[in-house]
Enzyme design. Sequence first.
Site, PDB file in Angstrom:
ATOM      1  N   LYS A 114       0.860  -1.191   0.000  1.00  0.00           N
ATOM      2  CA  LYS A 114       0.000   0.000   0.000  1.00  0.00           C
ATOM      3  C   LYS A 114       0.883   1.223   0.000  1.00  0.00           C
ATOM      4  O   LYS A 114       2.029   1.177   0.465  1.00  0.00           O
ATOM      5  CB  LYS A 114      -0.877   0.010   1.262  1.00  0.00           C
ATOM      6  CG  LYS A 114      -2.096   0.911   1.155  1.00  0.00           C
ATOM      7  CD  LYS A 114      -3.249   0.184   0.505  1.00  0.00           C
ATOM      8  CE  LYS A 114      -4.521   0.974   0.524  1.00  0.00           C
ATOM      9  NZ  LYS A 114      -5.666   0.101   0.256  1.00  0.00           N
TER      10      LYS A 114
HETATM   11  N1  GLU Z   1      -7.391   0.262  -3.021  1.00  0.00           N
HETATM   12  C1  GLU Z   1      -8.159  -0.913  -3.292  1.00  0.00           C
HETATM   13  C2  GLU Z   1      -8.202  -1.823  -2.080  1.00  0.00           C
HETATM   14  O1  GLU Z   1      -8.058  -1.382  -0.970  1.00  0.00           O
HETATM   15  C3  GLU Z   1      -7.724  -1.618  -4.567  1.00  0.00           C
HETATM   16  C4  GLU Z   1      -6.284  -2.058  -4.601  1.00  0.00           C
HETATM   17  C5  GLU Z   1      -5.845  -2.562  -5.967  1.00  0.00           C
HETATM   18  O2  GLU Z   1      -6.638  -2.593  -6.898  1.00  0.00           O
HETATM   19  O3  GLU Z   1      -4.666  -2.907  -6.076  1.00  0.00           O
HETATM   20  O4  GLU Z   1      -8.462  -2.993  -2.179  1.00  0.00           O
END
Ligand code: GLU
Length: 424
Positions: free
Chosen positions: A114
């Site tokens: 993240k």
């Molecule tokens: N931000 C989204 C999540 O928390 C998607 C992450 C992604 O598509 O890599 O799952």
Amino acid sequence: MTALSYAPGLAPDGPWATYLDQIERVRPYLGHLERWVETLKRPKRCLVVDIPIEMDDGSVSHFEGFRVQHNLSRGPGKGGVRYHPDVTLEEVMALAAWMTIKNAAVNLPYGGAKGGVRCDPARLSMKELERVTRRYTSEIGIVIGPMQDIPAPDVNTNAQVMAWMMDTYSMNVGATATGVVTGKPIALGGSLGRVKATGRGVFVIGREAARRLKLPLEGARVAVQGFGNVGASAAELYAAHGARVVAVQDASGTVFAPQGLDVRALIAHAEANGGVAGCPGADAIDAESFWQVESDVLIPAALEGVLTAERARHLRTKMVLEGANGPTLPEADLILRDRGITVVPDVIANAGGVTVSYFEWVQDFSSFFWTEEEINARLDKILIGAFARIWADAERHAIPLRTAAFVVACERVLSARELRGLYP
Ligand code: GLU
């Protein structure tokens, strides 16, 4: 040793503590894999970067950016990037860890990662936002890549931000690398269905859970906190399937209409006015009252930590469906369990977004693009299958759905860890 001893200096009620608590609850079900559980209690790699940019008025501002790769045992890192004034390393660590669990719970061939930048995008011009994005991407360029770690949108980031990230990374490596980020515009190798995928997944999983709880969808009362991409898309699908969206809260205010809101009109109103407040045909209620609105399904779809023990004690709903990552605090989880309120955890409820991100990445690699029908059909199949497994395990062991989802995920991650062994 207490769980927090692995995280000195971190807030005892912060998101990382919540995550550690969730991991501890899984420990008794891991059998011989328990030996490896410590792996999950610390991030593999944390990168903190300085982002200096020139503002439109000629001054220089510095922002702090992060990319955390929590675990890479099952594949490249995968997870979004958020822009928010409250972003901290601790928060990004927890969000990265939840991506490890989510990707494994749905069986996507990824680890968890993240990113985030502490900034308030509402106070930046488009040009400033672009400069922040480009410098951030350059700085984290040493750890991301189509085979290393693939960012995507999250809170306050979107397809345009992904286009800038893809371009910056591509210019730095000297080749167009569409697979370095997902959630891109369709014209740059994005996938059909990606924008609405998280909201769609929330609805599909909510419907699966409701069917097992014998809660009819027709006429079900739904309350939604957060009216961004996830909350609005989920609300739209619920309304389209005969449910009544009775309350919506966002940063601008809380609107309440027991007969049901016109969700399409509410989306148009929120787009035109910057939020749901003042929407015609609904009453304004105060922010705290939202948590006492009578509903069948409550969807927290904003930020983590909003479902406190106090709110959990007074909630008047049958199911909490986590559109956001980490909205429920550990103590609230226990209270909801004792009160017989089903909690459908984030790691499955909001996994639709990253699942279609996976499809986007596969399509980019093969340069062969699927139709929206194919994407939605594959998405539904993966989510429904993953949820069925988690539900069955929860019943078999008489444990909450969150613990069951974590058990499935941790077994996958830790078996990969064990098979790979320690290097060097
Ligand atoms: N931000 C989204 C999540 O928390 C998607 C992450 C992604 O598509 O890599 O799952």
